[in-house]
Design a protein around this motif. Structure first.
Motif, PDB file in Angstrom:
ATOM      1  N   LYS A  62      45.794 -11.490  59.488  1.00 44.84           N
ATOM      2  CA  LYS A  62      44.543 -10.512  59.629  1.00 44.84           C
ATOM      3  C   LYS A  62      44.885  -9.466  60.607  1.00 44.84           C
ATOM      4  N   TRP A  63      45.176  -9.936  61.897  1.00 48.90           N
ATOM      5  CA  TRP A  63      45.246  -9.293  63.241  1.00 48.90           C
ATOM      6  C   TRP A  63      46.694  -8.375  62.897  1.00 48.90           C
ATOM      7  N   GLY A  64      47.759  -8.985  62.539  1.00 50.44           N
ATOM      8  CA  GLY A  64      48.942  -8.262  62.166  1.00 50.44           C
ATOM      9  C   GLY A  64      48.586  -6.904  61.086  1.00 50.44           C
ATOM     10  N   THR A  65      47.727  -7.243  60.257  1.00 49.24           N
ATOM     11  CA  THR A  65      47.679  -5.883  59.411  1.00 49.24           C
ATOM     12  C   THR A  65      46.807  -5.200  59.877  1.00 49.24           C
ATOM     13  N   ILE A  66      45.996  -5.381  60.669  1.00 47.56           N
ATOM     14  CA  ILE A  66      44.970  -4.547  61.504  1.00 47.56           C
ATOM     15  C   ILE A  66      45.678  -3.566  62.422  1.00 47.56           C
ATOM     16  N   ALA A  67      46.826  -4.313  63.017  1.00 45.73           N
ATOM     17  CA  ALA A  67      47.760  -3.559  64.051  1.00 45.73           C
ATOM     18  C   ALA A  67      48.478  -2.745  63.503  1.00 45.73           C
ATOM     19  N   SER A  68      49.204  -3.123  62.151  1.00 46.37           N
ATOM     20  CA  SER A  68      50.214  -2.067  61.446  1.00 46.37           C
ATOM     21  C   SER A  68      49.433  -1.140  61.018  1.00 46.37           C
ATOM     22  N   VAL A  69      48.207  -1.348  60.663  1.00 50.58           N
ATOM     23  CA  VAL A  69      47.483  -0.061  60.114  1.00 50.58           C
ATOM     24  C   VAL A  69      47.250   1.126  61.081  1.00 50.58           C
ATOM     25  N   ALA A  70      46.843   0.311  62.403  1.00 46.71           N
ATOM     26  CA  ALA A  70      46.689   1.304  63.583  1.00 46.71           C
ATOM     27  C   ALA A  70      47.880   1.941  63.877  1.00 46.71           C
ATOM     28  N   ILE A  71      48.916   1.289  63.892  1.00 44.57           N
ATOM     29  CA  ILE A  71      50.289   1.893  64.605  1.00 44.57           C
ATOM     30  C   ILE A  71      50.656   2.966  63.365  1.00 44.57           C
ATOM     31  N   ALA A  72      50.607   2.615  62.067  1.00 41.19           N
ATOM     32  CA  ALA A  72      50.908   3.675  61.277  1.00 41.19           C
ATOM     33  C   ALA A  72      49.928   4.718  61.187  1.00 41.19           C
ATOM     34  N   ALA A  73      48.741   4.908  61.546  1.00 41.99           N
ATOM     35  CA  ALA A  73      47.839   5.972  61.597  1.00 41.99           C
ATOM     36  C   ALA A  73      48.342   6.766  62.923  1.00 41.99           C
TER      37      ALA A  73
END
Length: 41
Positions: A22-33
């Motif tokens: 869950k937290w890895g997905t949130i971090a990945s989306v934030a970095i991609a943005a």
């Protein structure tokens, strides 16, 4: 098949894995943005 100790350990391991995903997905989306914003400017 399994005793209560093994099931408890498996449940804790699974909960940790789900939390990490869950937290890895949130971090990945934030970095991609951030990367998209940097590229577009």
């Amino acid at each position: 098949m399994t005793n209560d100790g093994n099931m408890k350990d498996a449940t804790e391991t699974y909960s940790g894995f789900v939390g990490l995903m869950k937290w890895g997905t949130i971090a990945s989306v934030a970095i991609a943005a951030i990367v998209v914003l940097l590229i577009s400017s």
